[in-house]
Write a protein that holds these residues in place. Structure first.
Motif, mmCIF file in Angstrom:
data_model
loop_
_atom_site.group_PDB
_atom_site.id
_atom_site.type_symbol
_atom_site.label_atom_id
_atom_site.label_comp_id
_atom_site.label_asym_id
_atom_site.label_seq_id
_atom_site.Cartn_x
_atom_site.Cartn_y
_atom_site.Cartn_z
ATOM 1 N N ASP A 1 48.079 52.079 41.977
ATOM 2 C CA ASP A 1 47.911 51.912 43.417
ATOM 3 C C ASP A 1 49.266 51.748 44.088
ATOM 4 O OD1 ASP A 1 46.543 51.457 45.867
ATOM 5 O OD2 ASP A 1 46.713 49.300 45.584
ATOM 6 N N SER A 2 49.481 52.522 45.166
ATOM 7 C CA SER A 2 50.732 52.404 45.923
ATOM 8 C C SER A 2 50.715 51.213 46.864
ATOM 9 C CB SER A 2 50.960 53.679 46.743
ATOM 10 O OG SER A 2 49.970 53.807 47.762
ATOM 11 N N GLY A 3 49.537 50.680 47.180
ATOM 12 C CA GLY A 3 49.428 49.624 48.179
ATOM 13 C C GLY A 3 49.426 48.222 47.634
ATOM 14 N N THR A 4 49.529 48.059 46.318
ATOM 15 C CA THR A 4 49.609 46.740 45.695
ATOM 16 C C THR A 4 51.021 46.554 45.153
ATOM 17 O OG1 THR A 4 47.284 46.884 45.043
ATOM 18 C CG2 THR A 4 48.616 45.221 43.949
ATOM 19 N N SER A 5 51.636 45.430 45.458
ATOM 20 C CA SER A 5 53.027 45.243 45.046
ATOM 21 C C SER A 5 53.138 44.914 43.561
ATOM 22 C CB SER A 5 53.692 44.155 45.896
ATOM 23 O OG SER A 5 52.923 42.968 45.894
ATOM 24 N N ALA A 6 52.726 43.726 43.147
ATOM 25 C CA ALA A 6 52.843 43.322 41.745
ATOM 26 C C ALA A 6 51.636 43.790 40.950
ATOM 27 C CB ALA A 6 52.972 41.801 41.646
ATOM 28 N N THR A 7 51.855 44.086 39.677
ATOM 29 C CA THR A 7 50.765 44.459 38.788
ATOM 30 C C THR A 7 49.834 43.271 38.554
ATOM 31 O OG1 THR A 7 51.883 46.280 37.678
ATOM 32 C CG2 THR A 7 50.265 45.073 36.381
ATOM 33 N N HIS A 8 48.529 43.536 38.577
ATOM 34 C CA HIS A 8 47.512 42.532 38.299
ATOM 35 C C HIS A 8 46.825 42.878 36.982
ATOM 36 C CE1 HIS A 8 48.222 41.559 42.474
ATOM 37 N NE2 HIS A 8 47.384 40.554 42.413
ATOM 38 N N LEU A 9 46.657 41.878 36.128
ATOM 39 C CA LEU A 9 46.008 42.071 34.835
ATOM 40 C C LEU A 9 44.848 41.092 34.693
ATOM 41 C CD1 LEU A 9 49.132 42.353 32.474
ATOM 42 C CD2 LEU A 9 47.748 44.236 33.382
ATOM 43 N N VAL A 10 43.725 41.592 34.198
ATOM 44 C CA VAL A 10 42.587 40.719 33.944
ATOM 45 C C VAL A 10 42.841 39.914 32.674
ATOM 46 C CG1 VAL A 10 40.916 42.205 35.113
ATOM 47 C CG2 VAL A 10 41.395 42.551 32.676
ATOM 48 N N GLU A 11 42.084 38.851 32.521
ATOM 49 C CA GLU A 11 42.148 38.077 31.289
ATOM 50 C C GLU A 11 41.375 38.810 30.185
ATOM 51 O OE1 GLU A 11 44.074 35.789 30.954
ATOM 52 O OE2 GLU A 11 44.382 34.816 32.893
ATOM 53 N N PRO A 12 41.790 38.668 28.912
ATOM 54 C CA PRO A 12 42.886 37.813 28.461
ATOM 55 C C PRO A 12 44.254 38.479 28.494
ATOM 56 C CG PRO A 12 41.803 38.782 26.570
ATOM 57 C CD PRO A 12 41.069 39.287 27.772
ATOM 58 N N ALA A 13 44.357 39.669 29.088
ATOM 59 C CA ALA A 13 45.622 40.389 29.067
ATOM 60 C C ALA A 13 46.730 39.615 29.768
ATOM 61 C CB ALA A 13 45.453 41.759 29.713
ATOM 62 N N TYR A 14 46.426 39.051 30.955
ATOM 63 C CA TYR A 14 47.487 38.358 31.680
ATOM 64 C C TYR A 14 48.011 37.156 30.897
ATOM 65 C CZ TYR A 14 50.097 35.639 35.017
ATOM 66 O OH TYR A 14 51.098 34.919 35.615
ATOM 67 N N SER A 15 47.130 36.340 30.377
ATOM 68 C CA SER A 15 47.570 35.148 29.632
ATOM 69 C C SER A 15 48.385 35.531 28.406
ATOM 70 C CB SER A 15 46.356 34.310 29.219
ATOM 71 O OG SER A 15 45.715 33.772 30.350
ATOM 72 N N THR A 16 48.012 36.626 27.767
ATOM 73 C CA THR A 16 48.745 37.073 26.574
ATOM 74 C C THR A 16 50.150 37.540 26.943
ATOM 75 O OG1 THR A 16 46.657 37.743 25.545
ATOM 76 C CG2 THR A 16 48.687 38.631 24.601
ATOM 77 N N VAL A 17 50.272 38.325 28.018
ATOM 78 C CA VAL A 17 51.590 38.768 28.473
ATOM 79 C C VAL A 17 52.418 37.567 28.917
ATOM 80 C CG1 VAL A 17 52.805 40.067 30.272
ATOM 81 C CG2 VAL A 17 50.822 41.078 29.118
ATOM 82 N N ARG A 18 51.816 36.681 29.649
ATOM 83 C CA ARG A 18 52.516 35.481 30.141
ATOM 84 C C ARG A 18 53.077 34.663 28.982
ATOM 85 N NH1 ARG A 18 51.650 30.096 31.597
ATOM 86 N NH2 ARG A 18 52.405 29.515 33.681
ATOM 87 N N GLN A 19 52.272 34.452 27.955
ATOM 88 C CA GLN A 19 52.733 33.658 26.823
ATOM 89 C C GLN A 19 53.839 34.386 26.066
ATOM 90 O OE1 GLN A 19 51.771 30.407 26.058
ATOM 91 N NE2 GLN A 19 53.599 30.626 24.746
ATOM 92 N N ALA A 20 53.750 35.705 25.967
ATOM 93 C CA ALA A 20 54.793 36.470 25.277
ATOM 94 C C ALA A 20 56.131 36.342 26.005
ATOM 95 C CB ALA A 20 54.377 37.935 25.179
#
Length: 437
Positions: free
Chosen positions: A315-334
């Motif tokens: 999407d061109s209209g969203t600035s930061a990438t959004h990830l659903v769980e558990p993907a976001y928590s896994t990336v965050r912890q990494a």
């Protein structure tokens, strides 16, 4: 016979004009400007504004997931979503300038029109349909009106196709569906006109669109700008997100090509099989790596579910990438495991993982993050997934958790040329220096 000559000549000239207009209409290089680029905001202000727009945008998309085409009740229950990239164009004959937002998530071109019942303030003169020789209203039995009715309410008065587009916060925009000539400014070339483009002529609006004239939809639907081009493809290259001096580029039709660098990768464009009213560009994300480590994210995390939720859209209209769980928590912890700098308690607006900025003022050494798509890998350098906030003394992960939908945002797309080819149903991308494209 003498009386027929002028008519035949007029028809011939019209035919010749169409021959020249049609090919040109699919070879455009249009400049894009990030919405905040002309204002003197600090880096911290820019990030907060982008995060706020991103939050509104995702809220709008997630609200739409809970909405069905059988429950219009007068208005579509979606929250107003923000936009990111501004394009300059003109409408009508003679042409009236517009400042509109490019939106790969919208299936309609619309702008404000006089005479107004209610119109909001905009930076350019409001287009007056009565003064254009090429304006033409569309009737209720036209294919365009039928296409519009698939995702927003339409009704007939005086045989014209009228629409209502409402938002959950009580704002709305109403108007009539029509056709008009649109003229686009092209980089290092004369302006190019595209005739008979269907658009929403909005004369009754109660909403704040942040000083823009309307929207140019580039989604997959029948009413987006792409549908009116001879060559159904487009590409863009977005400069460094906070570089106010850099102008990004939108390439339309036959000019939409990637450089032959040998680094381009291609993945299929998908549709949501459970939501025929969704015109977004879905791509299949199969996993995420940081460095050489494939993160432990269940394969089903990014799949579209039977209720139409899930999946990943670009999407061109969203600035930061959004990830659903558990993907976001896994990336965050990494990222936490990778960065040895002190963490900062609390959040920087929607960005909830931040560290103390090193004394050098630069990002520390960090490996690339790779998004593994179906048949293609998108490598994100650290500048494309971490963000420096010098005034606040922070560096933050430029990703946000979402509830039901993953979105590849434009911050992760910076300095990358991305080609949408609707004819082959593919998305291709390669690294690029977008300010010299």
């Amino acid at each position: 016979m003498a009386k027929l000559l002028p008519l035949l000549l007029a028809l011939l000239l019209s035919f010749v004009a169409d021959l020249f207009v049609a090919p040109l209409a699919t070879a455009m290089r249009v400049p894009l400007n990030q919405i905040d680029s002309k204002d003197n905001f600090t880096m911290a202000e820019l990030i907060r504004r982008a995060a706020r727009r991103s939050y509104n945008r995702v809220a709008a998309l997630e609200s739409k997931l809970a909405y069905t085409t059988t429950s219009f009740n007068g208005y579509t229950p979606v929250k107003y979503g923000s936009y990111e990239y501004l394009m300059e164009l003109s409408i009508g004959t003679p042409p009236v300038p517009l400042s509109s937002m490019m939106d790969t998530g919208s299936n309609l071109i619309w702008t404000q029109c006089k005479p107004c019942v209610r119109c909001f303030k905009q930076p350019t003169p409001i287009y007056d349909r009565t003064e254009s020789s090429t304006f033409s209203q569309l009737g209720c039995t036209t294919p365009q009106c039928n296409d519009l009715s698939k995702y927003t309410p339409t009704n007939c008065t005086q045989s014209t196709c009228q629409y209502s587009y409402g938002y959950a916060d009580g704002s709305y925009t109403n108007g009539v569906l029509a056709t008009e000539t649109f003229t686009f400014g092209s980089i290092n070339a004369p302006p190019i006109s595209v005739p008979s483009v269907a658009f929403g002529c909005s004369d009754d609006s109660v909403v704040d669109f942040q000083g823009i004239s309307g929207i140019v939809g580039l989604a997959k639907g029948e009413l987006s700008l792409v549908a009116f081009l001879n060559t159904p493809r487009f590409a863009y290259c977005l400069t460094t997100y906070f570089d106010a001096s850099g102008s990004s580029t939108l390439l339309l039709g036959s000019s939409a090509e990637l450089k032959e660098s040998g680094k381009a990768q291609t993945t299929p464009l998908l549709s949501n099989p459970y939501r025929s009213d969704f015109y977004y560009y879905y791509i299949r994300l199969k996993g995420i790596s940081i460095g050489e480590t494939l993160l432990k994210i269940p394969p089903s995390t990014f799949e579209i579910t039977h209720d139409g939720s899930g999946g990943l859209i670009i999407d061109s209209g969203t600035s930061a990438t959004h990830l659903v769980e558990p993907a976001y928590s896994t990336v965050r912890q990494a990222v936490i495991d990778l960065v040895t700098l002190p963490r900062v308690n609390g959040t920087f607006d929607a960005l909830d993982l931040c560290f103390v900025l090193p004394s050098s003022g630069q990002l520390p050494d960090m490996p690339d993050m790779t998004l593994h798509f179906d048949g293609a890998d998108m490598r994100l350098q650290k500048e494309n997934y971490m963000i420096v906030v010098p005034e606040s003394g922070l560096i933050c992960l430029a990703m946000i958790a979402s509830r039901t939908l993953s979105i590849l945002g434009n911050y992760q797309q910076q300095n990358m040329q991305i080609l949408y080819d609707l004819e082959s149903s593919t998305l291709s991308f390669e690294p690029a220096q977008c300010d010299v494209l």
